[in-house]
Design an enzyme around this catalytic site. Structure first.
Site, PDB file in Angstrom:
ATOM      1  N   GLU A   1      46.001  38.837  54.539  1.00  0.00           N
ATOM      2  CA  GLU A   1      47.406  38.992  54.910  1.00  0.00           C
ATOM      3  C   GLU A   1      47.718  40.367  55.475  1.00  0.00           C
ATOM      4  OE1 GLU A   1      46.327  37.470  52.189  1.00  0.00           O
ATOM      5  OE2 GLU A   1      47.244  35.495  52.160  1.00  0.00           O
TER       6      GLU A   1
ATOM      7  N   HIS B   1      52.162  32.886  41.153  1.00  0.00           N
ATOM      8  CA  HIS B   1      52.535  32.082  42.318  1.00  0.00           C
ATOM      9  C   HIS B   1      54.023  31.773  42.368  1.00  0.00           C
ATOM     10  CE1 HIS B   1      48.269  31.394  43.085  1.00  0.00           C
ATOM     11  NE2 HIS B   1      48.607  30.824  44.216  1.00  0.00           N
TER      12      HIS B   1
HETATM   13  C1  LIG Z   1      46.176  36.466  48.881  1.00  0.00           C
HETATM   14  C2  LIG Z   1      46.244  34.982  48.893  1.00  0.00           C
HETATM   15  N1  LIG Z   1      46.412  34.330  50.056  1.00  0.00           N
HETATM   16  C3  LIG Z   1      46.448  32.990  50.098  1.00  0.00           C
HETATM   17  C4  LIG Z   1      46.312  32.249  48.958  1.00  0.00           C
HETATM   18  C5  LIG Z   1      46.350  30.705  49.013  1.00  0.00           C
HETATM   19  N2  LIG Z   1      45.005  30.190  48.770  1.00  0.00           N
HETATM   20  C6  LIG Z   1      44.629  29.811  47.542  1.00  0.00           C
HETATM   21  S1  LIG Z   1      43.023  29.384  47.471  1.00  0.00           S
HETATM   22  C7  LIG Z   1      42.796  29.658  49.108  1.00  0.00           C
HETATM   23  C8  LIG Z   1      41.438  29.429  49.720  1.00  0.00           C
HETATM   24  C9  LIG Z   1      40.396  30.312  49.117  1.00  0.00           C
HETATM   25  O1  LIG Z   1      39.130  30.005  49.594  1.00  0.00           O
HETATM   26  P1  LIG Z   1      37.815  30.609  48.944  1.00  0.00           P
HETATM   27  O2  LIG Z   1      37.990  32.047  48.680  1.00  0.00           O
HETATM   28  O3  LIG Z   1      36.678  30.227  49.830  1.00  0.00           O
HETATM   29  O4  LIG Z   1      37.664  29.905  47.523  1.00  0.00           O
HETATM   30  P2  LIG Z   1      37.422  28.381  47.180  1.00  0.00           P
HETATM   31  O5  LIG Z   1      38.773  27.778  46.987  1.00  0.00           O
HETATM   32  O6  LIG Z   1      36.655  27.769  48.275  1.00  0.00           O
HETATM   33  O7  LIG Z   1      36.686  28.391  45.889  1.00  0.00           O
HETATM   34  C10 LIG Z   1      43.988  30.084  49.685  1.00  0.00           C
HETATM   35  C11 LIG Z   1      44.165  30.378  51.109  1.00  0.00           C
HETATM   36  C12 LIG Z   1      46.187  32.947  47.740  1.00  0.00           C
HETATM   37  N3  LIG Z   1      46.109  32.325  46.581  1.00  0.00           N
HETATM   38  N4  LIG Z   1      46.126  34.310  47.743  1.00  0.00           N
END
Ligand SMILES: Cc1ncc(C[n+]2csc(CCOP(=O)(O)OP(=O)(O)O)c2C)c(N)n1
Ligand SMILES: Cc1ncc(C[n+]2csc(CCOP(=O)(O)OP(=O)(O)O)c2C)c(N)n1
Ligand SMILES: [Mg+2]
Ligand SMILES: [Mg+2]
Lengths: 325, 320, 325, 320
Positions: free
Chosen positions: A60, A129
Site C-alpha cells: 500500500e 480489520h
Molecule cells: C496490508 C494488507 N493489505 C491487504 C490485506 C488484504 N489481504 C488479506 S490476505 C491477502 C493476500 C495475502 O497473500 P499471501 O501473502 O500470499 O498469503 P496467503 O493468503 O497466500 O497465505 C490480502 C491482499 C491485508 N490483510 N493487509
C-alpha cells in the site's frame, strides 16, 4: 429512477469518469482480474484494459506513493484499499505527501488522487480489520474526507471526488455495498461539503454518516411511534463539514445526538460536539450526546461485537435522553 | 572527457561550483540566523546530481530528499529563487512555505525536496509511471540516501518498478553515513546495487566523486532505461564534507577520513581533467568561481531584501 | 531539590530503570554512539553497552515491530523516534499490533513497550516535521499517551511508563528539552492518569499539555495583571485522561479554555470540549474555547509559522473571551 | 525417511491429517454459519508448518499470518481450543476475541495469527531478538505468504536481522497466489529466496509439498541458524487447495492447475513413503484418519456447546 446497488453506483461513477477523462486510472489489490474484493470495480478491466485498471502487489505504501507521484504529473489515480485498515501502512504517504504537497510546494503541485475502500466494522472480522479512520484523516488539513450513506450520494460524491484537485479520502462500508437506492440515469455531481437532511423532524437532531444514517433513520421511525420527531442530518462529507446545516437543525430542535461507528475519544463525534456547543450553546436544551463504539478493540465473538458497536437502540436511547425521557 | 566535450564540461563545472558556493552561502547565512530550521548541504556530492542530470531532457522528472538545493539549481531554478526559499521569503521557489528541505519546481519537473526518509521513492516511481502512461519518452531520477535504502518504501518501489516496467532510475547517493551512522552499521550490505538482481533489474556501482565517471555511467544508464523502459538501481559512492545538517558537529568521523575524501574532490578533479584537455586554465577557473560567488552574493542580497510572505499566504494553498 | 534540565530528567529515568531491570533496553536512530539526536540518551551507551543501547537503521516500522515482538517475549523496550513525525511509517505496528495485542490474545500477550520522542512543532522545520499526533494515538483503545510539561513530570511519568505493562506513547517536545526544573534526588513515580494543577485560580480554567503549559502559565500571569485569576490544569497524560480534575476546576471557574499545539478538527481539544460540555453543561458560563494551530500545514517562514501556532496571546484572548471581555 | 524415523513420521503424519480434518471442519462450520468473519484454511500447505515445526524446542517461538490454525494445532493447542475460537466462544484459545485470524498461545510461544499482510514479520524478528537478548538458545520461525514478501516490513526486517545477527528464519509460504493474484503478477521475482544474498544471509528453496524434503531442509536450516545465530530466508513452494478464504470462489485458476498440485498431495505422498518403509499400512492410515476425524468432531461439539464470552469480556484486556 432506476434502483441501483451501492457498489453499482460506485462502479458507474468510476466508469463515467474514466470515459470522460483518460487520465483517470484505477489501481489496487484485486481491482482488475478479480473484479474487486467487493466487486466495486467489476467489469472495468474489460472495458478499459490493463493500462487503466491495474492489480497491485500488497504494498500500500508503494502504490499510494506511486499514485501521488503520478497525480503530481497530471494523472488522476483512483486508489482502492481493500479496506481502510490497510491504509495504516501507507498513512505516511497520505499525510506527509498527499495532504501537504499543494501547500508545501506553494501551490505548484496539486495531488488529484482519490483513495477509496471499505471502512469500519464488517461482520466479525475482529480488531485489526475494523478501523474507523474518519477522525485521523479529517484531522489533517489538505485532505477531503467523504462518507456517503446511499447509492445516490456515493455516485455523486465519487464523481465529484475524481474531478476535484485535492486528495480525497473516500470511505465506504462493506455492510452498505449491497444496499439499494435510487440513482438517476442522467449525470449529476454532489457538491463537496454539502450535507443532506435525510429526514425532517422537530424534536431532536441526529447527525450520522455512513452506516449510522440507516440506523438513525430506523431510530427515527421508532421515536416517531413514541411521538418524538427526529431530524436526521447526514453531513456526507466529513471534511469540509457542513456544520451550518447541523447547527441550523440544532437551533430548531435544541438537541443533538451524533452517531458514529468509530471510537469516541478524539473521534468525529467529539468535533461535532465541540463545534455545536461553540455555535449553539444557548440553543441547546441538553448537551450533545455522542453515540459510538466501545472504548475497546472490536472483538470477534458475535455477542460482544454487537455490544460494542453502536446500533439503532443506542441512538433511540440517546435521543430520548436528550429529551430527558 | 572527449565524449563530454568542452561546452558540456564547462557547463557542468559551472553547475558544480554554483552548488558548492550556494551551499557555502547557506552555511554562512545559517550561522547568521537568516536560515533556520534544518539545513542540509550537498558539498562533496556535486558530481552525482550534475553527472546524472546532465542527460535529462525537459520531459524527464527528478526528485530527492531534504538534501535538495543542488537538484533545484542544476534543474533550472535560479540561485535567487532557491536562496529566497532558504530565507523563508515570498520570492522563494515555494513562496517561503517549505524552506531548505522542500525545494520544488513544477516548470522543471522537479518533484522536490522531501523530509521523510524514503518517502520520496515511490513518488519518483509514480512520476516515471505517469511519463509512461502518457507515452512520453522520459525517465524519472529518484535520488535518496544510503540510510533511506533500507526503508520499506525502497523495497515496495523497486518491486513495482520492475514488475510494471517503469522507467525510473533509483539513485542511492551513498555518502557513507545516515546522520551519524556509518552505512555498515545500518545496512547489512552497504553495496546497495546488490539488491537490483533480486528484483530482476540492472544494478550499477558508480564513482560519485568523479564527474567524468558519473556523467558517463548515467549517460548509459538513462539511455538504457529509456530504450527498454526498464528501471535500474544505481549505488553512487560519494561523501558529504559537512555534517548531516548544519547543527551536526560530525564527531562520528575522523578528520583524516574527511581529508582523505576531500582529496578526491569532484570539482577539483574535474577541473584538473579539463585543464589537461586545455579547456580551461587557472584564470578561467578563477573567473568562473568569481562569477558563481557573485551570483550567490546576489542571491543572498535578493533573499535578504525580499519581503516575508503576506499573512494570507498562511491559509493559501491548503486546498487546490 | 536539584535544578535539572528536561532532557536530563528523561535521561535519569532511563538510566534508573535500566539499572533496576535488565529487560529494559533502548533502541532508535542515533541513540547510542551519537548520544541521541537531542541528547536524551546521552552517556547510556557507555554505561550499558551495545546490547542495551542500540542504534537502528532508519526503518521505524521494522524496529517498532521488533520492539513489540521482544516485548511479547518479556523484554521492555524503549523505542525512540527521532521525532514523532517518523512514527507515521510505523503506525500500523503501533495500532494494529501494539495497541490491540493484549486484547486480541485474550490477555495472554501484553506489550510493555515505551515509544518516545520529540513531538509537534520545533522551530521552522516545516510541515512534514511538525506533526502533533496526540489525537491519533489517544483515539486508539489499548494505548497510553503521556505528554509531560516539566522535568519533574517527565521523569516520574517516564519511569511509570517503563514499568507499565501497556504500550505507552510518550510525547516530548524539542522546545522543552532545554527547560530547567526541580527534580528530587530520591526516586519517585507519577501515577498514570493523574493530572496536576499547575496554578490555582478562580475565574477561568486553562487546560494545557506539553509546551502549552508554559504558555498557559505566562498567560495566567498576564491575566492576573488584569485582575483575572486563571487556573492552569495539566492533564499530563492524555489517555487515560484525568477529566475529573478538569471538570472539578471548571465547576469552580465556570469557564474552560483548552490549549493545544495541534490541529483543531478531531483534536484533543475537541475531546476535552465534548467531555466538559457533557459533564458540566449547567456549570458553564461560556462554551469551552479551543485554542489550537491553524487548519493548514505548518509553513516554514517565521512570520506565518508564528501566526499559525497558538501562543500566549491566543490563550489570553481566549480566556478573556470566556469572560465576555 | 531413515533420518526421520518411524515415531516422528507417525507423529507428523498425524499432525498433517489433524490440520486437514480440522480445516475441513472449519469449512463445513462456516457454511453452517457457526464460523463467521474471515476464515483461511491451510489445506495443501500442511507439510510446510509440520516439517518446519518438527524441529522446534519449547524455547523456540513462531508466528504467522491470519492463515494460522495449523501452527496453533501443531504447536500444542488442542483442536477444542482452536475450534472454540473459530466459533467465538469463551473456551477459545483467545477467549473468543480473535476468531479465525488470531490464534495465539503464550504457553507454546506462539505469537499468533496476524491480519495485516506483512505486519507479523518484524514481530517474529523481535521474538528472535528477545531469545538472543536473554541468551537462550532458540530461533523464531516467521511465516508469511508470497504476497507479503513485497511489503516494506519484509525488507526492513531482513536487513535488521542480518545486521544484528538475529536467529530468525523467514519462511515465505509461496502458495503461488496472494488472494486472486498469481505470484508472478505481484512479485518481480517470485523465487523469493533470491533476495537473501543482498542481505548477506543464506537463502533456501524448499519443496513444501513434500514433507520429507521440508523436514530435512528445515532441520538443517534451524540447526545452522542456532549454531551461527544468523538469519535465513526460505522460499517454500506450496499450494492452497481452497480459495484464499472461505468466500473466495477461486475463479482465477483452472481446475487442471488445482488437480495437478493435488497430485503432489503432501499427506498422500508422505503416507506412501511411510508405507514403503513398512511403517504404516492402509488400515493404520484409516485408523489414524478416523481418530483425527473424531477429534475434530469432538472439537466441533465442544465449540458448539461452549458458552459465549460473558459481557464483561468486552471490556476486559483493553489494558494490562
Ligand atoms: C496490508 C494488507 N493489505 C491487504 C490485506 C488484504 N489481504 C488479506 S490476505 C491477502 C493476500 C495475502 O497473500 P499471501 O501473502 O500470499 O498469503 P496467503 O493468503 O497466500 O497465505 C490480502 C491482499 C491485508 N490483510 N493487509
Ligand atoms: C522516516 C524518517 N526517519 C528519520 C528521519 C530523521 N532523519 C533525517 S535525515 C536522516 C538520515 C538519512 O540518511 P541518508 O538516507 O543516508 O541521507 P543523507 O542525509 O546521508 O543524504 C534521518 C535519520 C526522517 N527524516 N524520516
Ligand atoms: Mg547518507
Ligand atoms: Mg500466497
Amino acid at each position: 429512477m432506476p434502483i441501483t446497488e451501492f457498489r453499482q453506483a460506485l462502479n458507474q461513477a468510476l466508469e463515467e469518469e474514466m470515459i470522460r477523462d483518460e487520465k483517470v486510472y484505477i489501481m489496487g489489490e484485486e481491482v482488475a482480474e478479480y473484479n474487486g474484493a467487493y466487486k466495486v470495480t467489476k467489469g472495468l478491466l474489460d472495458k478499459f484494459g490493463e493500462k487503466r485498471v491495474r492489480d497491485t502487489p500488497i504494498t500500500e505504501a508503494g502504490f499510494t506513493g506511486l499514485g501521488i507521484g503520478s497525480a503530481m504529473m497530471g494523472l488522476r489515480p483512483v486508489v482502492e484499499y481493500m479496506s481502510w485498515n490497510f491504509s495504516l501502512v501507507a498513512i505516511d504517504q497520505i499525510i506527509s505527501n498527499a495532504a501537504k504537497m499543494y501547500y508545501m510546494t506553494g501551490g505548484q503541485f496539486s495531488v488529484p488522487i482519490v483513495m477509496r475502500g471499505a471502512s469500519g466494522a464488517a461482520a466479525q472480522v475482529s480488531c485489526q480489520h475494523s478501523h474507523n479512520l474518519e477522525s485521523f484523516y479529517a484531522h489533517i488539513p489538505g485532505l477531503i474526507v467523504m462518507a456517503p450513506s446511499t447509492p445516490y450520494d456515493a455516485k455523486g460524491l465519487l464523481k465529484a471526488a475524481i474531478r476535484n484537485d485535492n486528495p480525497v479520502i473516500f470511505l465506504e462500508n462493506e455492510m452498505l455495498y449491497g444496499d439499494m437506492g435510487e440513482v438517476p440515469e442522467e449525470e449529476y455531481l454532489i457538491e463537496i461539503g454539502k450535507g443532506d437532511i435525510k429526514r425532517e423532524g422537530t424534536d431532536v437532531t441526529i447527525c450520522a454518516h455512513l452506516r449510522q444514517v440507516g440506523f438513525a433513520l430506523e431510530a427515527a421511525e421508532i421515536l416517531a411511534k413514541e411521538g418524538i420527531s427526529a431530524e436526521v442530518v447526514d453531513p456526507r462529507t466529513i471534511k469540509p463539514l457542513d456544520i451550518d446545516l447541523i447547527a441550523d437543525s440544532v437551533r430548531k430542535t435544541k438537541r443533538l445526538v451524533v452517531a458514529e461507528e468509530g471510537h469516541k475519544f478524539c473521534g468525529f463525534g467529539s468535533e461535532v460536539s465541540a463545534l455545536i456547543h461553540e455555535m449553539c450553546f444557548d440553543d441547546l436544551d441538553h448537551p450533545v450526546i455522542r453515540v459510538s463504539q466501545g472504548e475497546n478493540p472490536l472483538p470477534y465473538a458475535k455477542n460482544i461485537e454487537a455490544a460494542s458497536l453502536p446500533d439503532v437502540q443506542d441512538i433511540v436511547a440517546a435521543a430520548k435522553k436528550s429529551l430527558y425521557k | 572527457m572527449k565524449n563530454i566535450g568542452k561546452e558540456k564540461a564547462l557547463q557542468m563545472l559551472e553547475q558544480m561550483i554554483r552548488v558548492r558556493r550556494f551551499e557555502e552561502g547557506c552555511l554562512k547565512s545559517y550561522q547568521q540566523k537568516f536560515i533556520t530550521g534544518f539545513c542540509h548541504t550537498y558539498i562533496g556530492q556535486e558530481a552525482v546530481a550534475v553527472g546524472a542530470m546532465a542527460h535529462l531532457t525537459p520531459t524527464d522528472a527528478y526528485i530527492t530528499s531534504y538534501r535538495c538545493h543542488a537538484q533545484g539549481l542544476i534543474g533550472g531554478l535560479t540561485s535567487r529563487e532557491v536562496m529566497a526559499e532558504m530565507f523563508g521569503k515570498i520570492t522563494g521557489c515555494v513562496r517561503g512555505k517549505g524552506g531548505s528541505m522542500h525545494v520544488f519546481s513544477k516548470k522543471n519537473n522537479y518533484l522536490g525536496g522531501h523530509g521523510i526518509v524514503g518517502g520520496q521513492i515511490p513518488i519518483g516511481l509514480g512520476a516515471a509511471f505517469a511519463l509512461k502512461y502518457e507515452e512520453k519518452e522520459g525517465v524519472a531520477l529518484t535520488f535518496f540516501g544510503d540510510g533511506a535504502s533500507m526503508q520499506g518504501t525502497f523495497h515496495e518501489s523497486l518491486n513495482l518498478a520492475s514488475l510494471w516496467d517503469v522507467p525510473v532510475i533509483f539513485i542511492c547517493e551513498n555518502n557513507q553515513y545516515g546522520m551519524g551512522t556509518a552505512n555498515d552499521r545500518a545496512l547489512a550490505n552497504p553495496q546497495v546495487s546488490d539488491f537490483a538482481a533480486a528484483y530482476k533489474m540492472k544494478g550499477y556501482e558508480v564513482d560519485g566523486m568523479n564527474l567524468e565517471s558519473s556523467y558517463k555511467a548515467f549517460g548509459e544508464i538513462i539511455a538504457d532505461c529509456k530504450k527498454n523502459s526498464r528501471p535500474a538501481l544505481v549505488n553512487v559512492t560519494t561523501y558529504r564534507y559537512q555534517g548531516h545538517s548544519v547543527s551536526d558537529a560530525g564527531l562520528y568521523r575522523t578528520k583524516d577520513e574527511v581529508k582523505c575524501w576531500k582529496e578526491k574532490d569532484p570539482i577539483n578533479s574535474f577541473y584538473k581533467s579539463m585543464e589537461e584537455q586545455g579547456w580551461i586554465d587557472e584564470e578561467g577557473y578563477k573567473a568562473l568561481d568569481k562569477e558563481m560567488k557573485a551570483e550567490v552574493k546576489d542571491a543572498l542580497e535578493f533573499a535578504k531584501e525580499s519581503p516575508w510572505p503576506p499573512m494570507d499566504e498562511l491559509t493559501n494553498h491548503v486546498y487546490a
